[in-house]
Design a protein around this motif. Structure first.
Motif, short mmCIF file in Angstrom:
data_model
loop_
_atom_site.label_atom_id
_atom_site.label_comp_id
_atom_site.label_asym_id
_atom_site.label_seq_id
_atom_site.Cartn_x
_atom_site.Cartn_y
_atom_site.Cartn_z
N ILE A 78 6.28 0.43 -2.71
CA ILE A 78 7.38 0.04 -1.82
C ILE A 78 6.85 -0.43 -0.47
O ILE A 78 7.23 -1.49 0.02
CB ILE A 78 8.37 1.20 -1.62
N TYR A 79 5.96 0.37 0.13
CA TYR A 79 5.42 0.00 1.44
C TYR A 79 4.11 0.74 1.68
O TYR A 79 3.76 1.68 0.97
CB TYR A 79 6.42 0.31 2.56
N ALA A 80 3.40 0.27 2.69
CA ALA A 80 2.20 0.97 3.17
C ALA A 80 2.41 1.27 4.64
O ALA A 80 3.22 0.62 5.31
CB ALA A 80 0.96 0.11 2.96
N LYS A 81 1.67 2.24 5.13
CA LYS A 81 1.78 2.62 6.53
C LYS A 81 0.39 2.96 7.06
O LYS A 81 -0.29 3.81 6.50
CB LYS A 81 2.71 3.82 6.67
N LYS A 82 -0.02 2.26 8.11
CA LYS A 82 -1.28 2.57 8.79
C LYS A 82 -1.00 3.54 9.92
O LYS A 82 -0.05 3.34 10.69
CB LYS A 82 -1.94 1.30 9.32
N GLN A 83 -1.82 4.54 10.02
CA GLN A 83 -1.68 5.56 11.06
C GLN A 83 -1.68 4.91 12.44
O GLN A 83 -2.47 4.01 12.72
CB GLN A 83 -2.85 6.54 10.92
N GLY A 84 -0.76 5.34 13.29
CA GLY A 84 -0.72 4.88 14.67
C GLY A 84 -0.02 3.55 14.89
O GLY A 84 -0.08 3.00 15.99
N THR A 85 0.65 3.00 13.87
CA THR A 85 1.36 1.74 14.05
C THR A 85 2.86 2.00 14.13
O THR A 85 3.34 3.04 13.72
CB THR A 85 1.08 0.77 12.88
N GLY A 86 3.60 1.01 14.60
CA GLY A 86 5.05 1.12 14.73
C GLY A 86 5.79 0.33 13.66
O GLY A 86 6.95 -0.01 13.84
N HIS A 87 5.10 0.02 12.59
CA HIS A 87 5.73 -0.76 11.53
C HIS A 87 5.22 -0.32 10.16
O HIS A 87 4.17 0.30 10.04
CB HIS A 87 5.46 -2.26 11.72
N VAL A 88 6.00 -0.66 9.13
CA VAL A 88 5.57 -0.49 7.75
C VAL A 88 5.14 -1.84 7.21
O VAL A 88 5.56 -2.89 7.71
CB VAL A 88 6.66 0.13 6.84
N ILE A 89 4.30 -1.81 6.19
CA ILE A 89 3.88 -3.03 5.49
C ILE A 89 4.69 -3.07 4.20
O ILE A 89 4.40 -2.37 3.24
CB ILE A 89 2.37 -3.00 5.20
N LEU A 90 5.75 -3.87 4.22
CA LEU A 90 6.68 -3.93 3.10
C LEU A 90 6.10 -4.74 1.96
O LEU A 90 5.59 -5.84 2.15
CB LEU A 90 8.00 -4.55 3.57
N ARG A 91 6.17 -4.19 0.74
CA ARG A 91 5.71 -4.88 -0.47
C ARG A 91 6.85 -5.75 -0.98
O ARG A 91 7.86 -5.26 -1.48
CB ARG A 91 5.27 -3.87 -1.53
N LEU A 92 6.70 -7.06 -0.85
CA LEU A 92 7.81 -7.97 -1.06
C LEU A 92 8.24 -8.12 -2.51
O LEU A 92 9.34 -8.60 -2.78
CB LEU A 92 7.48 -9.34 -0.46
N GLY A 93 7.42 -7.69 -3.45
CA GLY A 93 7.82 -7.72 -4.85
C GLY A 93 9.00 -6.81 -5.14
O GLY A 93 9.64 -6.94 -6.19
N THR A 94 9.32 -5.91 -4.22
CA THR A 94 10.45 -4.99 -4.42
C THR A 94 11.75 -5.49 -3.78
O THR A 94 12.77 -4.81 -3.86
CB THR A 94 10.11 -3.60 -3.84
N LEU A 95 11.73 -6.67 -3.17
CA LEU A 95 12.94 -7.21 -2.54
C LEU A 95 14.01 -7.55 -3.57
O LEU A 95 13.72 -8.08 -4.65
CB LEU A 95 12.61 -8.49 -1.77
#
Length: 128
Positions: A78-95
């Motif tokens: 669904i998504y990835a998250k890097k420590q210390g960031t203010g955003h998620v990395i959305l996996r677009l295949g799930t849209l």
């Protein structure tokens, strides 16, 4: 509003703000995680990402400080998250709906699958 879900439907999400520019990542980690030639992703601010079905989610730390979150039932990332960031990395295949964003770049072409040509002309079909 942008919506998405996993393959089995146990996990759904809404994006209440903007979906960032679309990037296609060809690194070997993305290729293996998605069992595909590349992964299409976009950034979404943490506060704009509303996830339902969190109890079905599992995660995997694919590199130090980066967690990949996926449905524990069907395996959809669904998504990835890097420590210390203010955003998620959305996996677009799930849209499930149009993100309203445009693709802007391919990254990690130095790690691209040997069996895939980035610039090619192949037959196109609406259905199999």
């Amino acid at each position: 509003m942008v919506e998405g879900s996993c393959l089995c439907g146990a996990v759904t999400y809404e994006v209440t703000g903007e979906v960032g520019d679309i990037v296609h990542c060809h690194c070997s980690t993305c290729r293996k995680a998605h069992a595909s030639a590349f992964s299409s992703v976009a950034g979404v601010a943490d506060e704009d990402f509303v996830l339902s079905g969190r109890e079905h989610m599992k995660s995997f730390e694919s590199s130090p400080g980066k967690l990949r979150h996926f449905c524990g039932t069907c395996g959809s990332q669904i998504y990835a998250k890097k420590q210390g960031t203010g955003h998620v990395i959305l996996r677009l295949g799930t849209l499930d709906t149009d993100p309203g964003s445009e693709e802007v770049r391919h990254i990690w072409l130095s790690d691209k699958a040997s069996w895939y040509a980035l610039h090619n002309v192949l037959e196109e079909h609406e259905e199999f």
